[in-house]
Design an enzyme around this catalytic site. Sequence first.
Site, PDB file in Angstrom:
ATOM      1  N   GLU A   1      10.418  16.098  14.887  1.00 12.28           N
ATOM      2  CA  GLU A   1      10.794  15.979  13.491  1.00 12.28           C
ATOM      3  C   GLU A   1      10.091  16.895  12.569  1.00 12.28           C
ATOM      4  O   GLU A   1       8.582  16.019  12.489  1.00 12.28           O
ATOM      5  CB  GLU A   1       9.792  14.263  13.219  1.00 12.28           C
ATOM      6  CG  GLU A   1      10.942  13.685  11.815  1.00 12.28           C
ATOM      7  CD  GLU A   1      10.432  12.683  11.268  1.00 12.28           C
ATOM      8  OE1 GLU A   1       9.781  12.291  11.421  1.00 12.28           O
ATOM      9  OE2 GLU A   1      11.381  12.348  10.708  1.00 12.28           O
TER      10      GLU A   1
ATOM     11  N   GLU B   1      11.275   1.547   9.687  1.00 11.06           N
ATOM     12  CA  GLU B   1      12.127   2.626   9.065  1.00 11.06           C
ATOM     13  C   GLU B   1      11.354   3.944  10.071  1.00 11.06           C
ATOM     14  O   GLU B   1       9.851   3.965   8.996  1.00 11.06           O
ATOM     15  CB  GLU B   1      11.588   2.408   8.240  1.00 11.06           C
ATOM     16  CG  GLU B   1      13.685   1.902   7.429  1.00 11.06           C
ATOM     17  CD  GLU B   1      14.338   3.469   7.629  1.00 11.06           C
ATOM     18  OE1 GLU B   1      14.315   4.260   8.157  1.00 11.06           O
ATOM     19  OE2 GLU B   1      14.427   3.976   6.562  1.00 11.06           O
TER      20      GLU B   1
ATOM     21  N   GLY C   1       3.948   3.866  13.117  1.00  6.44           N
ATOM     22  CA  GLY C   1       5.152   2.974  13.458  1.00  6.44           C
ATOM     23  C   GLY C   1       5.020   1.740  14.481  1.00  6.44           C
ATOM     24  O   GLY C   1       4.480   0.476  14.564  1.00  6.44           O
TER      25      GLY C   1
ATOM     26  N   LYS D   1       0.523  -0.919   0.160  1.00 10.37           N
ATOM     27  CA  LYS D   1       0.102  -0.046  -0.069  1.00 10.37           C
ATOM     28  C   LYS D   1       0.963   1.428  -0.275  1.00 10.37           C
ATOM     29  O   LYS D   1       1.492   1.685   1.009  1.00 10.37           O
ATOM     30  CB  LYS D   1      -0.576   0.093   1.470  1.00 10.37           C
ATOM     31  CG  LYS D   1      -1.909   0.627   1.062  1.00 10.37           C
ATOM     32  CD  LYS D   1      -2.409   1.683   2.626  1.00 10.37           C
ATOM     33  CE  LYS D   1      -1.431   2.626   2.921  1.00 10.37           C
ATOM     34  NZ  LYS D   1      -1.450   3.944   2.392  1.00 10.37           N
TER      35      LYS D   1
ATOM     36  N   CYS E   1      13.693  10.952   6.184  1.00 12.50           N
ATOM     37  CA  CYS E   1      13.823  10.766   7.565  1.00 12.50           C
ATOM     38  C   CYS E   1      15.335  10.823   7.726  1.00 12.50           C
ATOM     39  O   CYS E   1      15.284  11.229   9.039  1.00 12.50           O
ATOM     40  CB  CYS E   1      13.746   8.946   7.609  1.00 12.50           C
ATOM     41  SG  CYS E   1      14.065   7.987   6.287  1.00 12.50           S
TER      42      CYS E   1
ATOM     43  N   GLY F   1       7.153   4.852   7.653  1.00 14.69           N
ATOM     44  CA  GLY F   1       6.811   6.427   8.113  1.00 14.69           C
ATOM     45  C   GLY F   1       6.913   7.277   9.657  1.00 14.69           C
ATOM     46  O   GLY F   1       8.032   6.563   9.920  1.00 14.69           O
ATOM     47  N   SER F   2       5.847   7.442  10.105  1.00 13.96           N
ATOM     48  CA  SER F   2       6.374   7.722  11.027  1.00 13.96           C
ATOM     49  C   SER F   2       6.428   7.279  12.450  1.00 13.96           C
ATOM     50  O   SER F   2       6.240   6.240  12.798  1.00 13.96           O
ATOM     51  CB  SER F   2       5.160   9.120  11.080  1.00 13.96           C
ATOM     52  OG  SER F   2       3.618   8.527  11.748  1.00 13.96           O
ATOM     53  N   THR F   3       7.094   7.600  13.157  1.00 12.13           N
ATOM     54  CA  THR F   3       7.211   7.101  14.640  1.00 12.13           C
ATOM     55  C   THR F   3       5.713   6.268  15.235  1.00 12.13           C
ATOM     56  O   THR F   3       5.292   5.599  15.674  1.00 12.13           O
ATOM     57  CB  THR F   3       8.257   7.634  15.756  1.00 12.13           C
ATOM     58  OG1 THR F   3       9.299   7.724  15.320  1.00 12.13           O
ATOM     59  CG2 THR F   3       8.106   7.006  16.951  1.00 12.13           C
TER      60      THR F   3
HETATM   61  P1  NDP Z   1       2.300   8.655   8.325  1.00 14.14           P
HETATM   62  O1  NDP Z   1       3.269   7.660   8.738  1.00 14.14           O
HETATM   63  O2  NDP Z   1       0.942   8.164   8.823  1.00 14.14           O
HETATM   64  O3  NDP Z   1       2.172   7.303   7.099  1.00 14.14           O
HETATM   65  C1  NDP Z   1       3.097   6.585   6.298  1.00 14.14           C
HETATM   66  C2  NDP Z   1       2.187   5.442   5.873  1.00 14.14           C
HETATM   67  O4  NDP Z   1       1.601   4.651   7.069  1.00 14.14           O
HETATM   68  C3  NDP Z   1       1.265   5.446   4.446  1.00 14.14           C
HETATM   69  O5  NDP Z   1       1.597   5.013   3.671  1.00 14.14           O
HETATM   70  C4  NDP Z   1       0.206   6.290   5.615  1.00 14.14           C
HETATM   71  O6  NDP Z   1      -0.852   6.027   4.806  1.00 14.14           O
HETATM   72  C5  NDP Z   1       0.425   5.041   6.195  1.00 14.14           C
HETATM   73  N1  NDP Z   1      -0.274   4.171   7.332  1.00 14.14           N
HETATM   74  C6  NDP Z   1      -0.833   5.234   8.628  1.00 14.14           C
HETATM   75  N2  NDP Z   1      -1.967   4.863   9.037  1.00 14.14           N
HETATM   76  C7  NDP Z   1      -1.450   3.335   9.833  1.00 14.14           C
HETATM   77  C8  NDP Z   1      -2.228   3.019  10.111  1.00 14.14           C
HETATM   78  N3  NDP Z   1      -2.894   2.947  10.945  1.00 14.14           N
HETATM   79  N4  NDP Z   1      -2.367   1.439   9.856  1.00 14.14           N
HETATM   80  C9  NDP Z   1      -1.179   0.711   8.678  1.00 14.14           C
HETATM   81  N5  NDP Z   1      -0.779   2.363   7.730  1.00 14.14           N
HETATM   82  C10 NDP Z   1      -1.311   3.632   8.438  1.00 14.14           C
HETATM   83  O7  NDP Z   1       3.010   9.629   7.735  1.00 14.14           O
HETATM   84  P2  NDP Z   1       2.311  10.866   7.387  1.00 14.14           P
HETATM   85  O8  NDP Z   1       2.044  11.095   5.792  1.00 14.14           O
HETATM   86  O9  NDP Z   1       1.226  10.948   7.676  1.00 14.14           O
HETATM   87  O10 NDP Z   1       2.713  12.104   7.903  1.00 14.14           O
HETATM   88  C11 NDP Z   1       3.071  12.264   9.434  1.00 14.14           C
HETATM   89  C12 NDP Z   1       4.816  12.601   9.648  1.00 14.14           C
HETATM   90  O11 NDP Z   1       5.184  11.341   9.824  1.00 14.14           O
HETATM   91  C13 NDP Z   1       5.223  13.689   8.577  1.00 14.14           C
HETATM   92  O12 NDP Z   1       5.371  14.989   9.091  1.00 14.14           O
HETATM   93  C14 NDP Z   1       6.655  13.578   8.892  1.00 14.14           C
HETATM   94  O13 NDP Z   1       6.973  13.742   9.899  1.00 14.14           O
HETATM   95  C15 NDP Z   1       6.771  11.812   9.473  1.00 14.14           C
HETATM   96  N6  NDP Z   1       6.665  11.059   8.520  1.00 14.14           N
HETATM   97  C16 NDP Z   1       8.338  10.134   8.244  1.00 14.14           C
HETATM   98  C17 NDP Z   1       7.989   9.111   6.902  1.00 14.14           C
HETATM   99  C18 NDP Z   1       9.747   8.732   6.785  1.00 14.14           C
HETATM  100  O14 NDP Z   1      10.083   8.280   6.074  1.00 14.14           O
HETATM  101  N7  NDP Z   1      10.823   8.807   8.627  1.00 14.14           N
HETATM  102  C19 NDP Z   1       7.442   9.067   5.949  1.00 14.14           C
HETATM  103  C20 NDP Z   1       6.471  10.501   6.125  1.00 14.14           C
HETATM  104  C21 NDP Z   1       6.709  10.886   7.615  1.00 14.14           C
HETATM  105  P3  NDP Z   1      -2.191   7.018   3.599  1.00 14.14           P
HETATM  106  O15 NDP Z   1      -1.118   8.435   4.005  1.00 14.14           O
HETATM  107  O16 NDP Z   1      -2.431   7.249   2.485  1.00 14.14           O
HETATM  108  O17 NDP Z   1      -3.198   7.421   5.108  1.00 14.14           O
END
Ligand code: NDP
Length: 490
Positions: A393, A259, A241, A183, A294, A236-238
């Site tokens: 972050e 990650e 995660g 996804k 990240c 994605g975000s902590t």
């Molecule tokens: P998220 O961590 O929420 O999203 C990353 C991925 O996880 C997306 O595909 C998202 O789906 C999915 N996701 C979100 N909630 C769930 C869940 N409960 N179960 C399964 N999958 C889920 O990041 P955001 O896009 O909301 O960004 C918010 C903050 O996260 C940023 O401001 C940044 O600080 C951080 N971030 C960090 C990243 C990194 O590489 N370390 C990358 C991106 C963000 P969808 O968005 O499609 O709803």
Amino acid sequence: MTDFNPDDVHLSSGHFIDGQFVSASGQAMGIKRPSDGQHYAEIHEADARTVDDAVTVAEARRISSGWSGCSPRERGAALSRWADLIEKDSEYLAQLEAVGSTRPVTDARNIEVPFTAAALRFYAECADKYSGDVFPTQHSSLGMLVPEPYGVIGAITPWNFPLSMASWKCGPALAAGNAVVLKPSELTPFSTARLAELAVQAGIPSGVLNVIQGSGKVTGNALVTHPLVRKVSFTGSTATGAAIMSQAALHGTKPVTLELGGKSPQLVFDDAGDADEIAERLFLGFTVNAGQACVSGTRLIIQKGIAERVTEKLIARCQKPVPGMTWHASTRYCPLIDARQGEKVATIIAQSVAQGARVLVGGKRYDNTKEGWFWQPTLLENVGPDNVALHEEIFGPVLTIQTFTDEEEALALAQHAVFGLCAGVHTVNMPRAMRLMRALDSGTVWVNRYRRTWDFIIPTGGFQGSGFGKDLGRQAFEACQRYKSVLIDF
Ligand code: NDP
């Protein structure tokens, strides 16, 4: 290389399941272009039933097609052909990436697409290079560790580098004989779907790689909790995660690779070298992808003797970028992903200033960029130990500056209570660099550089709240296998 017209890019709609695009009846979600905020497409969210279709097909096809059971060399060959097709499709993939994400098309052409193909080639090589183990048991028996695929791996990727992230998840998982249901972020759905289409053309059996579209809360959650998904790999975000980890624990006690976020320090000593070169390195370290990476090096911790000189040069460098649409070939400085991200950056800077920080340069949105959120490179000094900009972050082009006198103070400032993703150490004193390399609580330490290479053999991943497990490297491949202990009596 030329500009392209974002309205001319063909978008395949729907989920890519069992080798074809299928439409879904789930909730419609509008997708906007980061560069100008224009609504340009719609996706229909995969609900639990569609996710179930994708996962069930993946489990069935990985067995019926022979993908899990074939010679690893055959899998490697298919991944290599996939990489070839990605290179052939480079222009279309680059445009898909540039229209919907924050990646400028020139970077997409020169970096994202070739990097994606090269990462898949690395895992094509891994397929038949790493195996299990044989143990020194007594002569009348044989003890072995036999690797086998998990089955279906659920992968969830963020919006900041859609193509690369997909290759980091799919490469090791597929090379190890798993099927994948991926996804992508709902903000950047299209380039990943095209990758999956190319995988089938390359001979990876239909249904072995499926891409489902939708939000994290509905689609992502249904994927993580599906009983046939045996492992989850997430970037994605902590906070997300942590939520995924608890769901994975509750629904099958399945392993996760996480990650996550970072707040990475850059330690610069007086002997680090030429101030211009250091300033450029630091600048790129926190402004690549407008800080939406990240590993962004967002906390400058600099020794007092060199601080003023480097800061002056950084201020000058921060005034140079020219923001541009991601579909213009000349664009080097990109937008934030959307208004929500822009407002997050603005809010944290305002809070930081209210707590006493001083803005040396930037601190606001470029005012000539219409609906796109282009944020000026921002330097914040006078950040006290409790300042929000040191802890959160931000995921924007924002660098805090703190000075230190000696190595001990530098190390104390560098350690973060939550994150431990990456750190930069800039000094020609190698014993000092090595002491810090050992002492820093970071999954990656870069010395006298601050960026990745194309050495895919080097894994990446965080400590503490920045996650665990590794992407890239042999380690990511091995983490996509489970190991069966076997003891045979003769
Ligand atoms: P998220 O961590 O929420 O999203 C990353 C991925 O996880 C997306 O595909 C998202 O789906 C999915 N996701 C979100 N909630 C769930 C869940 N409960 N179960 C399964 N999958 C889920 O990041 P955001 O896009 O909301 O960004 C918010 C903050 O996260 C940023 O401001 C940044 O600080 C951080 N971030 C960090 C990243 C990194 O590489 N370390 C990358 C991106 C963000 P969808 O968005 O499609 O709803």
